[in-house]
Design an enzyme around this catalytic site. Structure first.
Site, PDB file in Angstrom:
ATOM      1  N   SER A  22       0.642  -1.471   0.226  1.00  0.00           N
ATOM      2  CA  SER A  22      -0.198   0.263  -0.377  1.00  0.00           C
ATOM      3  C   SER A  22       1.018   1.177   0.082  1.00  0.00           C
ATOM      4  O   SER A  22       0.160   2.282   0.429  1.00  0.00           O
ATOM      5  CB  SER A  22      -0.757   0.067   1.171  1.00  0.00           C
ATOM      6  OG  SER A  22      -2.035  -1.091   0.849  1.00  0.00           O
TER       7      SER A  22
ATOM      8  N   VAL B 276       1.235  -3.233   4.468  1.00  0.00           N
ATOM      9  CA  VAL B 276       1.000  -4.670   4.437  1.00  0.00           C
ATOM     10  C   VAL B 276       2.199  -5.785   4.436  1.00  0.00           C
ATOM     11  O   VAL B 276       2.625  -7.094   5.338  1.00  0.00           O
ATOM     12  CB  VAL B 276       0.003  -5.549   4.529  1.00  0.00           C
ATOM     13  CG1 VAL B 276      -1.545  -5.218   5.218  1.00  0.00           C
ATOM     14  CG2 VAL B 276      -0.586  -6.320   2.891  1.00  0.00           C
TER      15      VAL B 276
END
Lengths: 308, 308, 308, 308
Positions: free
Chosen positions: A68, A262
């Site tokens: 991300s 993540v």
């Protein structure tokens, strides 16, 4: 007044020492098998100063899955190409819900809360795809240029694994398409999005690549990627929305604009001073790296470099 | 290097001029009759520098109803008296919902999202009442001391009007009491809370009173109200939660820690530089003053004083 | 063709025998201490035929706390006094949420989903209070008359205990008052509501008292409490909303209009045939008596008396 | 005692006359163009008695798009082939939300509330596909057999139009797949589901085809499709969940188990007596045919045939 080169060298060493003593370091992401092998004992941290000097501690040259963190660069590209139009299709408010929730999306008629939750990032990628015809390619290009690393690339195994476990993102994309807020056909959009997430880069790469956010929009070569105002705005969105539903906690503890992934990485910005990237694969229940958050907490405490 | 005194004088004049030209200025709060008479054409703005110098433009010496701006001071008092314990009973995350929503409160078992939504402020007042026996009195005291205005006081008419229209707050208090997160009997808590909201103060008063947030915790008399870390933390919570569910938008446009009230006031902090207070009674649909937001937007643009 | 008197005698005996063998019987309600002592091994079941004949098995003459079962009678009284007006202030749809949820109430602007969740029952009691000046008294009166038991009464200890643990209901009442959907002052409404809930009655009493629902609106003395259409409508609301958020499950397993209470009682209606009341204090997680549901399930299976 | 043949002939005529006078008849479904042409003035109503006699009024032999009415038959097929296992993957509670909401699905971890909302129907079709390899084909087969109409078929134009506007259903399917509650690959499941929805049938066809629900599970040829208990259970689910989020209202007004479709049809069951099917394309805001609901309301009022 120019600061001494490598002025944070001693601080990095001390932070690394303190982080090494952390008793609990979370668990790696397990929603795709390829990330589940991450070792929470790995740790790297890099600082990039405004002039492009970069240095670090631990595994700071080890590539990891940016995930991300790439959402920041995709947003910057769309703003630079397209200006304010993006904000008609995605909000700028914290979500107050986990990062892939459909609930808020439904109550708000297909307009995602912000560009850093998955739904919002799909809209940004949709726009980048419409503007360039090759969203993932353009993203890789800007990351290569700003980091100075021409070998920086996607990991096809990660992209394939994302696709194989991509039902939640497919649901988000189809759901927004039902409101007319996704225009690229979903079977074309998802591969671009999964490829974007699969970028492999090191702390050094990402700290350098984010430099324009500390330089008020100026790229490594001195040209402008964003206006001063746009750079400020991205920093603001990072502060309020950059760390999933722990943005308030992160602002409270660290006090810097940041974006986490993540894969265990977090990029943070000290406007006018430097950018940082920290990596350690163990995550807390909200999806942020435990050791990376602790390292940034210590860094800002030791340097008094919070924006507050 | 000490800046010139009244260094923002010219900026204030220009901001006031631009704000005077705003075509739409919102409508005053109408949930209690006593606020509904506010005139959206009124406008005041004050700057308090670190040394206590204060100056302003327009109606900057006109007292108005501070309302939710007092929540910042109540929180500061509890942190100074009680330290970190407060965070067991109230979160630090943006709410993603209107300021008096019960929905999130229910999903999160009676723990409010943050101390600046009404539910969270009731918990803070509950704690201040338990610690001092006179929450509203202590709040008035700190505001008087920090502003240097001994005449600063409650408006009994406003407090009575809040009580007469207090069903929503009564619902919030009883609901949290059902989870054990309010310990003061509700019929005793609500008057203290309504009294707190009814503080009358001017832009000058509130800009001065908030000075400790720009001085990293140091009061007007040089003593410490908060630690440097606590002051930073309150600023962080203001940035992510201080303007109801427009915190993301406010950070994006203005980029300063701030707290708004439905009386039309907004207090903002430039850490290490100054505090500001702006007032104009016309609100947007989210409860923030239209003209005050516009003024702060212009101020940060003209001065480049955003934290980002 | 008139059926034999006591025609369900043998079925009741068999049901009681089967229920005695149930391995798990749930736990008594524990939100107020006075109910927490209920013994899940207690069990009673009564049948009242259309002509007023009543008979039973087990503890069928033992008074217990009727709790939410009284909501049916309060609704019937308001409809008989006031007709359709009630439905402007309360819906007729299943709630899909636990019985004291505020979430749906907020999304639907203070109009409760149906008259059998707590919020809806508060609105019904509010209307009954406005119509009669003594909601609880009128409720006791109709229960005495229809059951033929002049000793049927409130339990003041239960009412006091409800009041002492009444924060959730106070929150609901204040919340609806904030939307203008409660007109009685909350401090007057709540005692009436808690008194209503505290009715003590036996299976025999309640089966007889509900007889008008099996007789298409006709009271024990042959006069009409409700029109045929109103009686049908109450049965419909009982079927879709009478057993908290297990109404679908109950319809599926039992297939009769019914209303349960956290005292462990359930009243059920076989239109045109009879009414039943079963009691056993052990509840499942949704607040319905485990043994009473099992007994009704067996009863309808053995007799083929489901409405479906 | 055998009732006279065509015993509801006079009632049907009177209902048709009253419905003709309705001032407002709603608007046709507009989510796919092929349904948007439906004429709200069209009206048909058929009664099928237990012995297979069928008669009607108006356009009762005119085929229309059955849409969600087919969900009843898909559920019956899965229960007949697979028994109770289905209920591990789909609930039996009313949804309290619009028929294609993702909100509840998320809070309940991918288990749809009931088999008649779209999410639940996708799970049922998924199971039927796994059991038979040809869900839509088996559905057509049972409809042909029970209606005695071998020409009953899909409308490929409707199926194609559903697919072209299928993003919401694709979102639901992918979302449940992310929880493991859809096992057929989504690109294979959706065509089967859209084909199922595209069945063209008349009021006569559907009233006859649903006969087994009035005959306690017995098919037209006297064999058992379902056990008596299963037939009762489907009727119960129809009553509590068969008319989108108006099930409470429908039970209150009509008092019969029923299933509606956005093509404007409603099938209703009077257990042990007859089945009905009414059609008129104008829908209310909840997706139920205005004239069909009014017709069933009048029918039950005139005949006293409600189950309550």
């Amino acid at each position: 007044m120019s600061p001494a080169p490598h002025r944070f060298r001693a601080v990095l060493d001390r932070v690394a020492e303190e982080v090494a003593a952390l008793p609990h370091r979370g668990s790696p992401a397990d929603y795709i098998p390829v990330l589940a092998d991450g070792d929470p004992r790995r740790f790297g941290m890099a600082v990039a100063e405004l002039d492009g000097t970069v240095y670090g501690v631990g595994d700071w040259r080890q590539p990891f899955s940016a995930q991300s963190i790439t959402k920041v660069f995709a947003l910057a590209l769309v703003l630079s190409l397209d200006g304010e139009g993006m904000w008609q299709r995605v909000g700028r408010e914290p979500s107050g819900d986990p990062f892939n929730s459909l609930v808020q999306l439904e109550y708000e008629n297909g307009i995602p809360r912000n560009p850093f939750i998955n739904a919002g990032a799909l809209v940004v990628t949709d726009r980048l795809q419409a503007l360039t015809g090759d969203a993932a390619g353009r993203l890789r290009e800007v990351l290569r240029t700003e980091s100075g690393n021409p070998a920086l690339d996607f990991d096809p195994q990660v992209a394939a694994s994302e696709a194989a476990h991509g039902d939640r993102n497919a649901a988000l994309a189809h759901f927004m398409a039902s409101y007319g807020n996704i225009v690229t056909p979903v079977p074309e959009l998802l591969p671009a999005y999964f490829q974007q997430c699969s970028i492999e880069a090191s702390c050094a790469d990402l700290a350098l690549a984010a430099g324009f956010l500390a330089r008020h929009g100026i790229r490594a070569d001195g040209s402008a990627l964003l206006t001063r105002s746009q750079a400020k705005q991205i920093n603001a969105v990072m502060l309020t929305c950059g760390t999933y539903d722990a943005a308030g906690e992160f602002a409270y503890r660290v006090g810097l604009p940041a974006k986490s992934g993540v894969g265990g990485g977090i990029v943070a910005v000290v406007p006018g001073v430097c950018t940082l990237c920290v990596w350690s694969p163990g995550l807390d229940r909200r999806g942020n790296s435990v050791a990376a958050m602790a390292a940034l907490d210590r860094f800002t405490t030791l340097t008094n470099l919070s924006i507050f």
